[in-house]
Design a protein around this motif. Structure first.
Motif, short mmCIF file in Angstrom:
data_model
loop_
_atom_site.label_atom_id
_atom_site.label_comp_id
_atom_site.label_asym_id
_atom_site.label_seq_id
_atom_site.Cartn_x
_atom_site.Cartn_y
_atom_site.Cartn_z
N ILE A 67 -0.61 -1.13 -17.26
CA ILE A 67 0.70 -0.95 -16.63
C ILE A 67 0.57 -1.25 -15.14
CG2 ILE A 67 2.54 0.69 -16.12
CD1 ILE A 67 1.69 2.25 -18.61
N PRO A 68 1.34 -2.19 -14.63
CA PRO A 68 1.21 -2.54 -13.21
C PRO A 68 1.82 -1.48 -12.30
CG PRO A 68 3.03 -3.74 -14.19
CD PRO A 68 2.35 -3.00 -15.32
N TYR A 69 1.34 -1.43 -11.07
CA TYR A 69 1.96 -0.55 -10.07
C TYR A 69 3.34 -1.08 -9.71
CZ TYR A 69 -2.43 1.93 -9.11
OH TYR A 69 -3.56 2.71 -9.21
N LEU A 70 3.45 -2.40 -9.55
CA LEU A 70 4.71 -3.03 -9.15
C LEU A 70 5.04 -4.19 -10.09
CD1 LEU A 70 4.15 -3.19 -5.27
CD2 LEU A 70 5.49 -1.50 -6.53
N GLN A 98 -4.60 -5.68 -7.90
CA GLN A 98 -4.51 -4.28 -8.33
C GLN A 98 -3.06 -3.84 -8.49
OE1 GLN A 98 -6.68 -2.15 -5.32
NE2 GLN A 98 -8.66 -2.46 -6.30
N ALA A 99 -2.19 -4.31 -7.60
CA ALA A 99 -0.81 -3.85 -7.60
C ALA A 99 0.05 -4.53 -8.66
CB ALA A 99 -0.19 -4.08 -6.22
N PHE A 100 -0.19 -5.82 -8.95
CA PHE A 100 0.73 -6.58 -9.79
C PHE A 100 0.19 -7.01 -11.15
CE2 PHE A 100 2.34 -7.09 -5.49
CZ PHE A 100 3.72 -6.95 -5.65
N ALA A 111 11.35 -4.16 -6.28
CA ALA A 111 10.35 -4.13 -7.35
C ALA A 111 10.38 -2.81 -8.11
CB ALA A 111 8.96 -4.37 -6.78
N LEU A 112 10.20 -2.91 -9.42
CA LEU A 112 10.06 -1.72 -10.25
C LEU A 112 8.68 -1.10 -10.03
CD1 LEU A 112 11.48 -3.22 -13.57
CD2 LEU A 112 12.72 -1.84 -11.87
N GLU A 113 8.55 0.18 -10.35
CA GLU A 113 7.27 0.86 -10.20
C GLU A 113 6.86 1.48 -11.53
OE1 GLU A 113 7.07 3.33 -6.66
OE2 GLU A 113 8.62 2.11 -5.70
N PRO A 114 6.48 0.65 -12.49
CA PRO A 114 6.19 1.12 -13.87
C PRO A 114 5.14 2.19 -13.96
CG PRO A 114 6.29 -1.29 -13.76
CD PRO A 114 6.29 -0.80 -12.35
N LYS A 115 4.09 2.08 -13.15
CA LYS A 115 3.00 3.05 -13.26
C LYS A 115 3.49 4.45 -12.88
CE LYS A 115 -1.93 3.42 -12.28
NZ LYS A 115 -2.32 3.17 -13.69
N LYS A 116 4.31 4.54 -11.83
CA LYS A 116 4.84 5.84 -11.40
C LYS A 116 5.80 6.37 -12.47
CE LYS A 116 4.55 5.42 -6.37
NZ LYS A 116 5.34 5.39 -5.09
N ARG A 162 0.83 -1.21 0.00
CA ARG A 162 0.00 0.00 0.00
C ARG A 162 0.87 1.26 0.00
NH1 ARG A 162 -3.84 -3.24 3.11
NH2 ARG A 162 -2.66 -2.81 5.01
N MET A 163 1.94 1.24 0.75
CA MET A 163 2.83 2.41 0.81
C MET A 163 3.48 2.69 -0.55
SD MET A 163 4.75 1.93 4.51
CE MET A 163 5.88 3.27 4.13
N LYS A 164 3.82 1.63 -1.27
CA LYS A 164 4.51 1.80 -2.56
C LYS A 164 3.54 2.17 -3.68
CE LYS A 164 7.96 -1.02 -3.58
NZ LYS A 164 9.21 -0.27 -3.36
N THR A 165 2.26 1.86 -3.51
CA THR A 165 1.30 2.05 -4.59
C THR A 165 0.22 3.10 -4.31
OG1 THR A 165 -0.17 0.32 -3.73
CG2 THR A 165 1.58 -0.36 -5.28
N ASN A 166 0.04 3.44 -3.02
CA ASN A 166 -1.04 4.33 -2.59
C ASN A 166 -2.42 3.70 -2.78
OD1 ASN A 166 0.61 6.52 -1.77
ND2 ASN A 166 0.81 7.20 -3.89
N LEU A 167 -2.44 2.40 -2.97
CA LEU A 167 -3.72 1.69 -3.02
C LEU A 167 -4.26 1.52 -1.59
CD1 LEU A 167 -2.74 -1.07 -5.63
CD2 LEU A 167 -4.31 0.85 -6.01
#
Length: 275
Positions: free
Chosen positions: A198-201, A190-192, A265-270, A175-180
């Protein structure tokens, strides 16, 4: 309810210190209100909150020759619907109360009800257990976010709560890494999830079939950990879901692996939205 023996005075004093804590305990008016609602007489011998509460509860259990009405009072105070807008306070207060109640063979559940459990032995035993677990995990080079949960208060009875809290930390990091804001399998999806979006993580750039398989496998691992450990520990009675030291070591090692994967983990969405 069966007759429950009187609390040791040390336990009763600790409970009153928790509930009457100056910084985050009940207010004086709340204490008076709840005592009245539970038909517990307030002798008004002391002005401080914790002493006021102790005098009333100690006198009540002496008159009753049991702790049943003290238990009812705690349940009344800790009724979940009363704290719907302050869940953090409820969880923190429940944790502290359970540390003391465990010495009386009792546990305050998430429902706000108190049930009987196997009584705790000693603080020194819990502390020794915590130190040994921490040492063994450090030898395994366990992630620091997992070591945080090797605390005596989480190991008073067995390893149940250490595993429960460590497992919850996975969802918190996601949740901290994605703000979900979701939880469980929904949060993982939702995250992966990456099909058509494009995934969050992501564990990699997802360019090959192997990359995609690894991503799917990690999602299944997360769901398996949540389903096997977190959901079970959240709903199964603690006394019937015994986790020994070896179980705890293996589970916490798996959680450590997950934390390391999440850190890298990469954060493609950001990255995409930042363009």
């Amino acid at each position: 309810m069966a007759i429950i023996k009187k609390f040791e005075l040390a336990s009763l004093e600790s409970i009153c210190n928790i509930l009457g804590n100056t910084e985050n305990g009940l207010t004086g008016s709340q204490i008076s209100k709840y005592l009245s609602e539970c038909d517990i007489y307030d002798p008004q011998l002391n002005s401080t909150k914790r002493k006021k509460l102790y005098d009333a509860l100690e006198q009540k259990q002496n008159n009753d020759r049991c702790s049943n009405n003290i238990i009812s009072f705690i349940q009344h105070v800790m009724k979940p619907s009363r704290h719907f807008d302050n869940q953090e306070w409820f969880l923190d207060m429940r944790k502290k109360l359970n540390f003391v109640l465990s010495f009386e063979g009792l546990e305050l559940e998430e429902t706000g009800l108190i049930r009987q459990i196997k009584a705790t032995t000693t603080l020194s035993e819990a502390e020794a257990r915590a130190q040994q677990l921490r040492k063994t995990l450090m030898d395994r080079k366990i992630h620091n976010d997992v070591l945080h949960f090797c605390k005596a208060e989480l190991l008073v009875d067995n390893y149940f709560h250490a595993v429960f809290e460590a497992t919850k930390s996975i969802a918190e990091k996601i949740r901290m890494k994605t703000n979900l804001t979701s939880d469980g399998a929904e949060l993982i999806d939702q995250a992966f999830s990456f099909k058509g979006k494009i995934p969050y993580l992501a564990l990699s750039y997802l360019k090959t079939e192997n990359d995609e398989s690894e991503q799917k496998g990690f999602m299944n691992l997360l769901k398996g950990v949540f389903g096997t450990f977190r959901n079970t520990t959240a709903h199964a009675p603690k006394i019937t879901w015994n986790i020994n030291e070896q179980d705890a070591l293996d589970i916490l090692s798996t959680i450590s692996l997950i934390h390391r994967k999440l850190d890298k983990a990469l954060e493609p969405k950001k990255m995409y939205e930042g363009k």
